[in-house]
Scaffold this motif. Structure first.
Motif, PDB file in Angstrom:
ATOM      1  N   GLY A 197       0.839  -1.196   0.000  1.00 59.51           N
ATOM      2  CA  GLY A 197       0.000   0.000   0.000  1.00 59.51           C
ATOM      3  C   GLY A 197       0.868   1.237   0.000  1.00 59.51           C
ATOM      4  N   GLY A 198       0.305   2.318   0.530  1.00 58.57           N
ATOM      5  CA  GLY A 198       1.064   3.563   0.593  1.00 58.57           C
ATOM      6  C   GLY A 198       0.637   4.539  -0.473  1.00 58.57           C
ATOM      7  N   ALA A 199       1.405   5.604  -0.572  1.00 60.23           N
ATOM      8  CA  ALA A 199       0.968   6.744  -1.364  1.00 60.23           C
ATOM      9  C   ALA A 199       1.115   6.543  -2.873  1.00 60.23           C
ATOM     10  N   LYS A 200       2.278   6.066  -3.303  1.00 57.02           N
ATOM     11  CA  LYS A 200       2.553   6.123  -4.743  1.00 57.02           C
ATOM     12  C   LYS A 200       2.958   4.791  -5.349  1.00 57.02           C
ATOM     13  N   ASP A 203       6.793   4.709  -6.105  1.00 63.43           N
ATOM     14  CA  ASP A 203       7.748   4.297  -5.065  1.00 63.43           C
ATOM     15  C   ASP A 203       7.873   2.781  -4.982  1.00 63.43           C
ATOM     16  N   LYS A 204       6.851   2.077  -5.444  1.00 66.10           N
ATOM     17  CA  LYS A 204       6.798   0.637  -5.181  1.00 66.10           C
ATOM     18  C   LYS A 204       6.945  -0.209  -6.450  1.00 66.10           C
ATOM     19  N   ILE A 205       7.182   0.454  -7.605  1.00 65.47           N
ATOM     20  CA  ILE A 205       7.271  -0.291  -8.869  1.00 65.47           C
ATOM     21  C   ILE A 205       8.271  -1.427  -8.765  1.00 65.47           C
ATOM     22  N   GLY A 221      -3.475  -1.959  -1.631  1.00 60.39           N
ATOM     23  CA  GLY A 221      -4.354  -0.993  -0.963  1.00 60.39           C
ATOM     24  C   GLY A 221      -3.696   0.371  -1.004  1.00 60.39           C
ATOM     25  N   GLY A 222      -4.206   1.302  -0.200  1.00 58.83           N
ATOM     26  CA  GLY A 222      -3.608   2.647  -0.145  1.00 58.83           C
ATOM     27  C   GLY A 222      -3.937   3.446  -1.398  1.00 58.83           C
ATOM     28  N   ALA A 223      -3.344   4.631  -1.476  1.00 60.11           N
ATOM     29  CA  ALA A 223      -3.627   5.503  -2.617  1.00 60.11           C
ATOM     30  C   ALA A 223      -3.198   4.862  -3.925  1.00 60.11           C
ATOM     31  N   MET A 224      -2.148   4.040  -3.868  1.00 55.67           N
ATOM     32  CA  MET A 224      -1.660   3.498  -5.138  1.00 55.67           C
ATOM     33  C   MET A 224      -2.664   2.558  -5.805  1.00 55.67           C
ATOM     34  N   ALA A 225      -3.623   2.052  -5.027  1.00 53.98           N
ATOM     35  CA  ALA A 225      -4.641   1.173  -5.611  1.00 53.98           C
ATOM     36  C   ALA A 225      -5.435   1.906  -6.697  1.00 53.98           C
ATOM     37  N   TYR A 226      -5.581   3.241  -6.540  1.00 54.60           N
ATOM     38  CA  TYR A 226      -6.439   3.976  -7.486  1.00 54.60           C
ATOM     39  C   TYR A 226      -5.809   4.149  -8.865  1.00 54.60           C
ATOM     40  N   THR A 227      -4.501   4.137  -8.905  1.00 57.82           N
ATOM     41  CA  THR A 227      -3.852   4.149 -10.222  1.00 57.82           C
ATOM     42  C   THR A 227      -4.162   2.828 -10.937  1.00 57.82           C
ATOM     43  N   HIS A 274     -13.227  15.336   0.903  1.00 57.11           N
ATOM     44  CA  HIS A 274     -11.993  16.125   0.927  1.00 57.11           C
ATOM     45  C   HIS A 274     -10.976  15.415   1.813  1.00 57.11           C
ATOM     46  N   PHE A 275      -9.688  15.781   1.647  1.00 58.30           N
ATOM     47  CA  PHE A 275      -8.617  15.084   2.349  1.00 58.30           C
ATOM     48  C   PHE A 275      -8.374  15.757   3.700  1.00 58.30           C
ATOM     49  N   ALA A 276      -9.133  15.317   4.711  1.00 54.67           N
ATOM     50  CA  ALA A 276      -8.950  15.871   6.060  1.00 54.67           C
ATOM     51  C   ALA A 276      -9.531  14.883   7.053  1.00 54.67           C
ATOM     52  N   MET A 292     -13.270  10.812  -2.880  1.00 57.86           N
ATOM     53  CA  MET A 292     -11.872  10.384  -2.857  1.00 57.86           C
ATOM     54  C   MET A 292     -11.740   9.109  -2.015  1.00 57.86           C
ATOM     55  N   GLY A 293     -11.122   8.085  -2.582  1.00 60.71           N
ATOM     56  CA  GLY A 293     -10.887   6.842  -1.829  1.00 60.71           C
ATOM     57  C   GLY A 293      -9.809   7.082  -0.787  1.00 60.71           C
ATOM     58  N   MET A 294     -10.164   6.815   0.484  1.00 56.02           N
ATOM     59  CA  MET A 294      -9.176   7.076   1.556  1.00 56.02           C
ATOM     60  C   MET A 294      -8.868   5.829   2.379  1.00 56.02           C
ATOM     61  N   ASP A 295      -9.619   4.756   2.150  1.00 55.87           N
ATOM     62  CA  ASP A 295      -9.317   3.498   2.856  1.00 55.87           C
ATOM     63  C   ASP A 295     -10.008   2.375   2.096  1.00 55.87           C
ATOM     64  N   MET A 320      -2.917   0.737   4.193  1.00 52.05           N
ATOM     65  CA  MET A 320      -4.063   0.482   3.299  1.00 52.05           C
ATOM     66  C   MET A 320      -4.911   1.729   3.077  1.00 52.05           C
ATOM     67  N   GLY A 321      -4.703   2.742   3.919  1.00 46.93           N
ATOM     68  CA  GLY A 321      -5.474   3.981   3.800  1.00 46.93           C
ATOM     69  C   GLY A 321      -4.782   5.084   4.570  1.00 46.93           C
ATOM     70  N   VAL A 322      -5.498   6.187   4.724  1.00 42.54           N
ATOM     71  CA  VAL A 322      -4.925   7.331   5.450  1.00 42.54           C
ATOM     72  C   VAL A 322      -5.073   7.031   6.945  1.00 42.54           C
ATOM     73  N   PHE A 323      -4.183   6.177   7.452  1.00 45.09           N
ATOM     74  CA  PHE A 323      -4.335   5.661   8.818  1.00 45.09           C
ATOM     75  C   PHE A 323      -4.131   6.743   9.879  1.00 45.09           C
ATOM     76  N   GLU A 324      -3.579   7.889   9.473  1.00 45.38           N
ATOM     77  CA  GLU A 324      -3.395   8.999  10.418  1.00 45.38           C
ATOM     78  C   GLU A 324      -4.748   9.609  10.803  1.00 45.38           C
ATOM     79  N   PHE A 325      -5.782   9.437   9.942  1.00 46.64           N
ATOM     80  CA  PHE A 325      -7.124   9.966  10.237  1.00 46.64           C
ATOM     81  C   PHE A 325      -7.985   8.807  10.781  1.00 46.64           C
ATOM     82  N   GLY A 351       9.401   1.965   8.044  1.00 47.11           N
ATOM     83  CA  GLY A 351       8.698   3.181   7.642  1.00 47.11           C
ATOM     84  C   GLY A 351       7.278   3.228   8.149  1.00 47.11           C
ATOM     85  N   ASP A 352       6.341   3.640   7.277  1.00 44.70           N
ATOM     86  CA  ASP A 352       4.963   3.876   7.691  1.00 44.70           C
ATOM     87  C   ASP A 352       4.233   2.637   8.184  1.00 44.70           C
ATOM     88  N   SER A 353       4.509   1.473   7.575  1.00 46.27           N
ATOM     89  CA  SER A 353       3.805   0.259   8.023  1.00 46.27           C
ATOM     90  C   SER A 353       4.251  -0.102   9.433  1.00 46.27           C
TER      91      SER A 353
END
Ligand code: AMP
Length: 394
Positions: A197-200, A203-205, A221-227, A274-276, A292-295, A320-325, A351-353
């Motif tokens: 998962g994660g943002a991009k 980064d994970k290619i 999962g995460g934001a990269m799923a949407y690409t 929105h992203f908040a 916006m998909g956030m989780d 898998m998502g914006v776990f900070e929120f 890192g984040d995981s």
């Protein structure tokens, strides 16, 4: 790259001056107070072994980004104090790295004693892996021990350069990373499931590309799923997407199909407008315009948890998502919980995981939480890690 490296137990350390590269890059507050000493605590088994076996230990590390000049803000002095408290012994602090004070203190150091050099990044030569600097640093000691996995993917003077001048082995932290991640990559207990998962995507290619050759299942999962979703012509609303990676996403999915690897994308989502953290969460299968998909959603969680439960090995990198929120943390929490409960070998990339596993209280129930973010990613990409490759083979 598969590693079979000598460690501190495979060499005679008694009465030797031993240069130990640690990862003392600890977080500090504005007053310089250390806010989390985990990295210092994790270095203790290697340091204690060396001290108890009669080595004179010259520890070194970087701290922050002082950009090649002396800067009191990035001094390792607070680390020396904390290390002394944890070891219950005096840790003498050199005022420089390869200067007169470091040389004098290293020369006077007796077996069973420990000293700490100043921040190796006070010298620009460190990150340039300058051979003359590496030679001077190695001149303080008779043996090099690398135990800083967090910087093992960097070819710096104190992580790799010194190995040109000294016999070199790994400490317990690097040994464990080699044993656990290395074994997972080269002889995994199957089914081998990667949770990414994660943002991009960008980064994970490398990681996806390499793991497709090794894993039985890849879970995204995460934001990269949407690409990936967009590459499959699915609606993604205003979710994060890397338009320039759509072709690549298609290629990776085709490669997975060709190799018979199960490649799972989320089927439902927790979305917000929105992203908040105050965004109101909704469950959606087809992401509506303006959302916006956030989780990952509940059905996706159930599917992913089942894969983790019946795996032989699970490696996880990226939330898998914006776990900070809090409203968008459940997917990441559920994956961490499933990994803590599974009978599979559970490995969390740094890192984040690792931060998420820690935050939700599951970290100590994992088989392994990597001590390096970038280094564990490059390991999973199948790249050679200079700080490990330079060590002596067993
Ligand atoms: P990485 O450093 O690539 O592992 O990315 C971690 C970051 O990705 C975390 O800060 C998450 O908040 C963020 N992230 C995860 N899922 C999403 C999402 N669906 N939309 C935006 N950001 C996300």
């Amino acid at each position: 790259m598969e590693y079979n490296k000598k460690n501190i137990e495979n060499v005679n350390v008694a009465n030797k001056k031993v240069l130990v590269r640690c990862d003392f890059n600890v977080p500090q507050d504005d007053t310089g107070e250390i806010t989390a000493d985990q990295r210092i605590v994790e270095s203790l088994p290697t340091l204690k072994y060396l001290l108890q076996h009669g080595a004179a230990v010259i520890a070194c590390s970087h701290l922050g980004r002082p950009k090649g000049t002396f800067n009191e803000k990035y001094s390792l002095k607070p680390v020396a104090v904390r290390l002394g408290e944890l070891l219950h012994m005096n840790v003498s602090m050199a005022s420089d790295v390869i200067g007169e004070d470091a040389k004098a203190k290293a020369a006077a150091l007796q077996p069973g004693q420990i000293m700490l050099l100043e921040n190796v990044r006070f010298h620009a030569e460190e990150e340039k892996n300058d051979p003359a600097f590496a030679k001077q640093l190695s001149g303080l000691a008779e043996l090099f021990v690398n135990d800083a996995f967090g910087t093992a993917h960097r070819a710096h003077a104190s992580t790799a350069g010194v190995a040109d001048y000294l016999p070199s082995v790994c400490g317990y932290l690097i040994q464990k990373e080699i044993n656990v991640i290395g074994k997972a990559l080269f002889s995994p207990r199957r089914p081998f499931v990667a949770v990414l998962g994660g943002a991009k995507v960008s980064d994970k290619i490398g990681v996806i590309d390499n793991l497709i050759n090794i894993c039985d299942t890849i879970i995204v999962g995460g934001a990269m799923a949407y690409t990936f979703k967009k590459a499959c012509n699915r609606p993604i609303g205003i979710s994060r997407c890397e338009e320039d990676k759509l072709e690549l996403a298609k290629e990776l999915m085709l490669k997975a199909v060709g190799l018979g690897v199960h490649f799972y994308l989320p089927g439902d989502h927790i979305v917000g407008d929105h992203f908040a953290s105050d965004a109101r969460p909704y469950i959606m299968q087809h992401i509506a315009d303006g959302m916006m998909g956030m989780d990952i959603g509940p059905s996706t969680i159930a599917r992913y948890v089942k894969e983790i439960k019946f795996a032989g090995t699970v490696i996880w990198n990226g939330p898998m998502g914006v776990f900070e929120f809090p409203s968008f943390a459940e997917g990441t929490k559920a994956v961490a919980r499933a990994m803590a409960k599974t009978d599979a070998i559970s490995i969390v990339g740094g890192g984040d995981s690792a931060a998420a596993a820690e935050k939700f209280g599951f970290a100590d129930r994992m088989d392994h939480v990597s001590t390096g973010g970038g280094a564990s990613l490059e390991f999973m990409e199948g790249l050679a890690l200079p700080g490990i490759a330079c060590l002596e083979d067993y």
